[in-house]
Each structure stands twice: as structure tokens, then as C-alpha cells.
Write a protein that holds these residues in place. Structure first.
Motif, short mmCIF file in Angstrom:
data_model
loop_
_atom_site.label_atom_id
_atom_site.label_comp_id
_atom_site.label_asym_id
_atom_site.label_seq_id
_atom_site.Cartn_x
_atom_site.Cartn_y
_atom_site.Cartn_z
N GLN A 248 -4.91 13.17 -47.48
CA GLN A 248 -3.96 13.39 -46.39
C GLN A 248 -2.85 14.34 -46.84
O GLN A 248 -2.41 14.31 -47.98
CB GLN A 248 -3.34 12.07 -45.94
N SER A 249 -2.40 15.19 -45.92
CA SER A 249 -1.34 16.14 -46.25
C SER A 249 0.01 15.42 -46.34
O SER A 249 0.20 14.33 -45.79
CB SER A 249 -1.25 17.25 -45.21
N ALA A 250 0.95 16.06 -46.99
CA ALA A 250 2.26 15.47 -47.18
C ALA A 250 3.12 15.52 -45.94
O ALA A 250 4.28 15.10 -45.97
CB ALA A 250 2.99 16.17 -48.34
N ARG A 251 2.57 15.99 -44.80
CA ARG A 251 3.34 15.91 -43.56
C ARG A 251 3.43 14.47 -43.07
O ARG A 251 4.26 14.14 -42.24
CB ARG A 251 2.72 16.78 -42.46
N ALA A 252 2.58 13.57 -43.60
CA ALA A 252 2.56 12.17 -43.20
C ALA A 252 3.40 11.34 -44.17
O ALA A 252 3.60 11.70 -45.33
CB ALA A 252 1.12 11.65 -43.16
N VAL A 253 3.87 10.18 -43.69
CA VAL A 253 4.88 9.45 -44.43
C VAL A 253 4.37 8.90 -45.75
O VAL A 253 5.09 8.97 -46.77
CB VAL A 253 5.50 8.33 -43.56
N ILE A 254 3.16 8.35 -45.79
CA ILE A 254 2.70 7.72 -47.03
C ILE A 254 2.55 8.73 -48.16
O ILE A 254 3.11 8.53 -49.25
CB ILE A 254 1.42 6.89 -46.79
N PRO A 255 1.83 9.83 -47.98
CA PRO A 255 1.77 10.81 -49.07
C PRO A 255 3.12 11.47 -49.36
O PRO A 255 3.37 11.88 -50.50
CB PRO A 255 0.74 11.83 -48.60
N THR A 256 3.99 11.56 -48.36
CA THR A 256 5.33 12.09 -48.61
C THR A 256 6.06 11.24 -49.63
O THR A 256 6.65 11.74 -50.60
CB THR A 256 6.15 12.15 -47.30
N VAL A 257 6.05 9.94 -49.42
CA VAL A 257 6.75 9.03 -50.34
C VAL A 257 6.07 9.02 -51.71
O VAL A 257 6.73 9.15 -52.74
CB VAL A 257 6.80 7.60 -49.75
N ILE A 258 4.75 8.88 -51.72
CA ILE A 258 4.03 8.76 -53.00
C ILE A 258 4.19 10.02 -53.84
O ILE A 258 4.47 9.94 -55.05
CB ILE A 258 2.55 8.46 -52.76
N THR A 259 4.05 11.20 -53.23
CA THR A 259 4.13 12.43 -54.03
C THR A 259 5.55 12.66 -54.56
O THR A 259 5.71 13.15 -55.68
CB THR A 259 3.67 13.66 -53.22
N GLN A 260 6.57 12.30 -53.79
CA GLN A 260 7.94 12.40 -54.31
C GLN A 260 8.13 11.49 -55.51
O GLN A 260 8.73 11.87 -56.53
CB GLN A 260 8.96 12.07 -53.23
N LEU A 261 7.61 10.27 -55.41
CA LEU A 261 7.75 9.32 -56.51
C LEU A 261 6.97 9.78 -57.74
O LEU A 261 7.48 9.73 -58.87
CB LEU A 261 7.26 7.94 -56.07
N LEU A 262 5.74 10.24 -57.54
CA LEU A 262 4.93 10.67 -58.69
C LEU A 262 5.51 11.92 -59.36
O LEU A 262 5.27 12.15 -60.55
CB LEU A 262 3.50 10.94 -58.24
N ALA A 263 6.25 12.72 -58.58
CA ALA A 263 6.88 13.91 -59.15
C ALA A 263 8.15 13.57 -59.93
O ALA A 263 8.80 14.47 -60.47
CB ALA A 263 7.19 14.91 -58.04
N GLY A 264 8.50 12.29 -59.96
CA GLY A 264 9.65 11.85 -60.75
C GLY A 264 10.96 11.84 -60.01
O GLY A 264 12.02 11.63 -60.62
N LYS A 265 10.93 12.05 -58.72
CA LYS A 265 12.17 12.07 -57.96
C LYS A 265 12.71 10.64 -57.81
O LYS A 265 11.95 9.69 -57.61
CB LYS A 265 11.96 12.69 -56.58
N THR A 266 14.03 10.51 -57.90
CA THR A 266 14.66 9.19 -57.76
C THR A 266 15.36 9.03 -56.42
O THR A 266 15.80 7.94 -56.08
CB THR A 266 15.65 8.94 -58.90
#
Length: 327
Positions: A184-202
Motif C-alpha cells: 500500500q502507498s503511504a497516502r494511506a494512514v497505516i503505511p504513513t504511520v509505520i514508515t515514519q516510525l521505521l524511519a526513526g521519526k519520533t
């Protein structure tokens, strides 16, 4: 292998999973992918050779009636998933949504009518209902176009209904509630949250936190299409695919934070907020009809689906732009 079927939007998120499932079920798939000069086939490029050996990729544009006719020709069934789906982008470019979602669907319906296609499954969305007036939302719930995207999907659905009623075209309108999962693309809420977290964002940037959604894991959604297709009781019907469970965006984000980085926190990003009257505040679907007419039932819990989604995104984080807001 079995009969040849067409999947439009096969290069996309749900379409690639459906293509995979149909091949596993013994069908030859003609996969309609959006033409581009790079000769990329979206998520189809990631499928194994054991699947792609039974896939004929047809590149074209769903807005082009001539290409659509060629794609439909010789296929026993059409699964029409090609669409523009991002709600924020529909605020900026509504014309493209009319051309793709309404005219594109018309092209599929016209071609299927001309060739006498045996089954036509048209993909709808729970967004056509707007904010729930009652729950669980069944197929008799009123429609409300709260975004240009949802308005064009309402239009496409009603066109599909008209072809069933006017020309006896064997149409079924398939209406998934919010689907999530690998690819799923990051335009959707679940990958948006997960990818931000995996990228180390706090600081995890989100829009509104109070809206609730009914989340289908993508493999359950794909199986919903398949079970609807296999049932002869579903022609002329519109059918929800829903878990009949809801969770708020905020609670979902907190659970993902707990699993990936408990030190992170949510911050509201005004750019991600929908206009007040456009926000759909509650979606909780009724799945009584699909269970009554088919053998479908969800096979994945939200926890299981999130686990698989996190694992996929961790392995493919390089495909996502975590520093920008994807609309």
C-alpha cells in the motif's frame, strides 16, 4: 489453467494481490497496467515468476475506450479496480477523477456489454456512504459525496447499476471498507504511520485522530472479490467487504507506536486535515450480506495484518519517501 480474466488496476495495491490470488486459484490473468514509457508494471514487477508466468500484462489507459476494448476482448470476467483513489489529490484535480473513475468505468461497462462478458465486478469504496448515519453500515445506507473522489465513485457505481438494469449486464458492485497491507502507498494512514516510525521519526505527523475506520487486511479483501465472483447469487448486487469492527485513527497510531517505537508521539499536521465537511468521521461496515451470499469470512485479525504489514514495510522502506506528505 482455467479461463482468462481481466484485472484492471492490476499494477496497484489491491489489484496485484487479486492477480496473485486468481493465478493461485487456476486462472490466466490479463493484467491491465497503466502505460508509462519506463515500462514499469507497478507492484506486478515484484511478483514471482511462478505467478507472472500465468499473467499477460496489457499496458494502457483506462480512460481510453479503444485500449479498454482490446483488454476486455476474450476475457470471461472483468475485475475493474483501476481508479484514482487518494482523497487529498481529488481536492486539487477533480477533473482527473471524473475522467478516470467515471469515464474509465463507463469504458469497461461498454466493452463488457459489447463482448458479452460473463461477469463484471466494479470496485466501489466505503467512502460513498460518507459519515455513518447508522452503524453497522449496510448496503442500503444513503450515499453522500463528501469528497470529489467519493462523488466520482458514487457516479461510477450508479453507472454500473444502470448497465445491469438497462442491458442485463452481469454486474456486481464490490464495496471494500478500508484496506491495508503490504504494497500500500503511504497516502494511506497505516503505511504513513509505520514508515515514519521505521524511519526513526519520533514525531509522527497525522491529520484527524478521532475518525474511526473498519480495516480489511488486503488478502481478505482480495478473497472477498474472489468469493463474490464465484457465487451466482451476487449478480446485480452491491456488497460490502467489512470486518464489522472499528478503531479510531488515534488508537491505531498509538498501537503502532507501542509496537515499533514507544518513545514516539503524535503531532497534528494541519496540511493533513480534510476540510471539516469533507471528513468522514465514522465508517463501520455490515458484513451480513457477503456472509449470506458467499463463503467469505475475514481470515486475519487486525493484529495479524499489522504484523505482516510492518514486516513488509521494514523490508521495503527504501521504496517510501518518509520526509514528505504523500497525497
Amino acid at each position: 489453467m482455467g479461463a482468462k480474466v481481466l484485472v484492471t488496476g492490476a499494477d496497484g495495491f489491491i489489484g496485484s494481490h487479486l492477480t496473485e490470488l486468481l493465478v493461485e486459484k487456476g486462472y490466466e490473468v490479463r493484467a491491465f497496467a497503466f502505460y508509462n514509457s519506463f515500462n514499469t508494471w507497478g507492484w506486478l514487477d515484484t511478483l514471482p515468476a511462478s505467478i507472472m508466468d500465468h499473467v499477460e500484462v496489457f499496458t494502457g489507459d483506462i480512460r481510453d475506450p479503444n485500449g479498454v476494448r482490446e483488454a476486455v476482448k476474450g476475457c470471461a470476467a472483468v475485475f475493474h479496480l483501476a481508479a484514482l483513489i487518494a482523497i487529498p489529490f481529488s481536492y486539487y484535480s477533480p477533473d482527473s477523477y471524473v475522467d478516470t473513475n467515471i469515464k474509465g468505468t463507463l469504458n469497461v461497462l461498454q466493452a463488457a456489454r459489447d463482448f458479452g462478458t460473463g461477469r463484471v465486478l466494479i470496485t466501489s469504496t466505503s467512502e460513498v456512504y460518507g459519515t455513518a448515519r447508522y452503524v453497522p453500515i449496510d448496503e442500503g445506507h444513503p450515499y453522500q459525496g463528501q469528497s470529489p473522489y467519493s462523488a466520482t465513485k458514487i457516479g461510477a457505481d450508479r453507472l454500473a447499476e444502470s448497465f445491469y438494469r438497462s442491458f442485463s449486464l452481469p454486474v456486481t458492485i464490490v464495496r471494500p471498507f478500508n484496506t491495508y497491507g503490504p504494497r500500500q502507498s503511504a497516502r494511506a494512514v497505516i503505511p504513513t504511520v509505520i514508515t515514519q516510525l521505521l524511519a526513526g521519526k519520533t514525531e509522527i505527523k497525522l491529520g484527524a485522530l478521532t475518525p474511526t475506520r473498519d480495516f480489511n487486511y488486503v488478502k481478505d479483501t482480495a478473497n472477498g472479490f474472489y468469493q463474490i465472483f464465484k457465487s451466482d447469487k451476487t449478480v446485480g448486487e452491491e456488497i460490502n467487504i467489512a470486518t464489522q469492527q472499528e478503531i479510531s485513527v488515534g488508537d491505531l497510531a498509538e498501537e503502532l507506536i507501542r509496537q515499533i517505537n514507544p518513545a514516539a508521539k503524535i503531532v497534528c499536521d494541519e496540511e493533513r486535515l480534510r476540510p471539516e465537511k469533507s471528513e468522514v468521521n465514522r465508517l463501520l461496515g455490515c458484513n451480513e450480506k457477503i456472509k449470506r451470499l458467499t463463503d467469505w469470512a475475514p481470515q486475519y485479525t487486525l493484529a495479524q495484518g499489522l504484523e505482516e504489514t510492518i514486516a513488509f514495510l521494514r523490508d521495503h522502506l527504501d521504496l517510501y519517501k518518509t520526509d514528505i506528505y504523500t497525497i
